[in-house]
Design a protein around this motif. Structure first.
Motif, PDB file in Angstrom:
ATOM      1  N   CYS A  69      15.127   2.053  -4.534  1.00 50.44           N
ATOM      2  CA  CYS A  69      15.477   1.318  -5.420  1.00 50.44           C
ATOM      3  C   CYS A  69      16.146   0.000  -5.200  1.00 50.44           C
ATOM      4  N   ALA A 104      24.435   6.406  -6.543  1.00 49.90           N
ATOM      5  CA  ALA A 104      23.605   4.858  -7.898  1.00 49.90           C
ATOM      6  C   ALA A 104      23.070   5.697  -9.304  1.00 49.90           C
ATOM      7  N   TRP A 129      18.594  -3.836  -6.039  1.00 47.14           N
ATOM      8  CA  TRP A 129      20.355  -4.031  -7.172  1.00 47.14           C
ATOM      9  C   TRP A 129      20.315  -5.497  -6.495  1.00 47.14           C
ATOM     10  N   LEU A 160      18.792  -0.734 -10.116  1.00 50.94           N
ATOM     11  CA  LEU A 160      19.744   0.429 -10.121  1.00 50.94           C
ATOM     12  C   LEU A 160      20.590  -0.746 -12.015  1.00 50.94           C
ATOM     13  N   PHE A 179      20.173   4.831 -11.655  1.00 52.83           N
ATOM     14  CA  PHE A 179      19.083   3.851 -12.553  1.00 52.83           C
ATOM     15  C   PHE A 179      18.677   4.868 -13.927  1.00 52.83           C
TER      16      PHE A 179
END
Lengths: 249, 249
Positions: A108, A155, A110, A183, A157
């Motif tokens: 992931c 987190a 960000w 994300l 997504f």
């Protein structure tokens, strides 16, 4: 269960005693065979391999029939080509199929940095990885990867936007599917299986302190090729000398 | 099995009688849960769904502990978040994890034409598909697709050269991984599960006579995008009204 009661009981207890020997060495992994992959997959696979000594190693099969409770034996069922665990009660006839399990995870990002979790559980407690775990019934592979990310790192997504990054076959016992995902926010929070979570610039990733080789493979592939490229396919297995090997095939 | 023998026996028989009701409707699929996907995956998934009425449907769990033979119950184990089938013998404590299974298959080409097999088995006997089946322990996903191709069509490809074409999640019970592969020769021969096998130009594919929707999806994707493109990801599930739905996510 059609066998006479007394005979059945004797057979049951006897087989139980015999099987205990085999199960002692498996106990620590059998209970965990579907627990968090991040916690156990290396020891699980390694145990399977060490028990049989081949790359095609598998967990020990069922000792008792899950349908009727009768003892199971390994034999080739009619019309099949390979040995399966079969119920010894001919009126039951249940065949227990053992198959590789699916592990789903996600690299992931960000704002250009990668989400990593420091493990709060053995094996490799204190080392870094990305969220991953066993796929559950009722969920898709992408939704499973999103669930693990929520559980381990707090987190989120959008599963529909996740791209398949890699498929790793581990010793014929596990199929890992690693997604790449952006994300939806920078909010993260360590779950119960994480000591801490954080975002890392690619040049700051703790390469020497990663939990498993597969973590490094997926991170390097994501860094060098990114989402949307061809899916990396690798196999990790144990050769005839008990050494771990990696091949792309 | 630590319960006193008589009590255990009574409990065992009683539970057996109770469970029989549930198993009757499952018998036809339980035995086949890992048989050839091409033969049974639609009926298997459909049965799972019809039994629970949800897209997250799963096969009924084990009635008896595969390790010690005691009855199993569904409960949330300590440290877990969802119900699992757990052994009622506290000294055994076995937890049986139920997971989606992996199906592997291949869209195989030879000199620009596609290999298809006409099914010799139910369901969809007489209709066309490509080779596919459940992944076995000890093999990689690509090797599994190659094995199925050899078994059903007597055709060979190099697993290392196979490219992942599609991932289809079926009702939370099955993960299908479809590869694209070029055969190493034009030699083919119908296996026991095929009435006939043949090569088809793209414009000659029997689109109206394919065995399953997933077959059509993969063939269209292979035709339009080919190997090496992004992996197609689709989910087939049953909505709250019992209707089959397809989504990309």
């Amino acid at each position: 269960m059609k066998a006479p009661f007394l005979l059945w009981g004797i057979a049951h207890v006897t087989l139980n005693a015999i099987k205990t020997v085999a199960f002692v060495s498996l106990t620590s992994t059998s209970n965990y065979s579907n627990r968090k992959c991040s916690a156990t997959h290396v020891s699980f696979v390694a145990t399977c391999v060490s028990l049989s000594g081949t790359a095609a190693a598998a967990p020990a099969g069922p000792a008792f029939c899950e349908r009727c409770g009768a003892p199971m034996i390994s034999r080739i069922p009619s019309g099949d080509e390979r040995a399966r665990y079969c119920c010894t009660d001919p009126e039951c006839g249940f065949v227990s199929y053992q198959n590789p399990k699916v592990v789903v995870g996600a690299v992931c990002t960000w704002e250009g940095r990668v989400l990593l979790c420091r493990r709060a559980i053995e094996p490799r407690r204190g080392r870094w990885g990305f969220p991953q775990g066993f796929l559950e019934l009722g969920e898709t592979t992408r939704a499973g990867a999103a669930r693990e990310t929520a559980e381990e790192a707090g987190a989120d997504f959008d599963p529909a936007g996740a791209t398949l990054l890699a498929v790793y076959n581990l010793s014929g016992a596990q199929v890992q599917m690693v997604y790449a995902a952006e994300l939806t926010s920078g909010e993260i929070k360590a779950g119960v299986e994480s000591l801490e979570v954080g975002f890392f610039a690619w040049e700051k990733i703790p390469w020497e302190d990663l939990a498993f080789p597969t973590v490094g493979w997926a991170l390097e592939y994501a860094r060098d090729f990114g989402a949307g490229s061809a899916v990396q396919q690798r196999t990790k297995y144990v050769d005839g000398n008990g050494e771990w090997r990696v091949e792309d095939g």
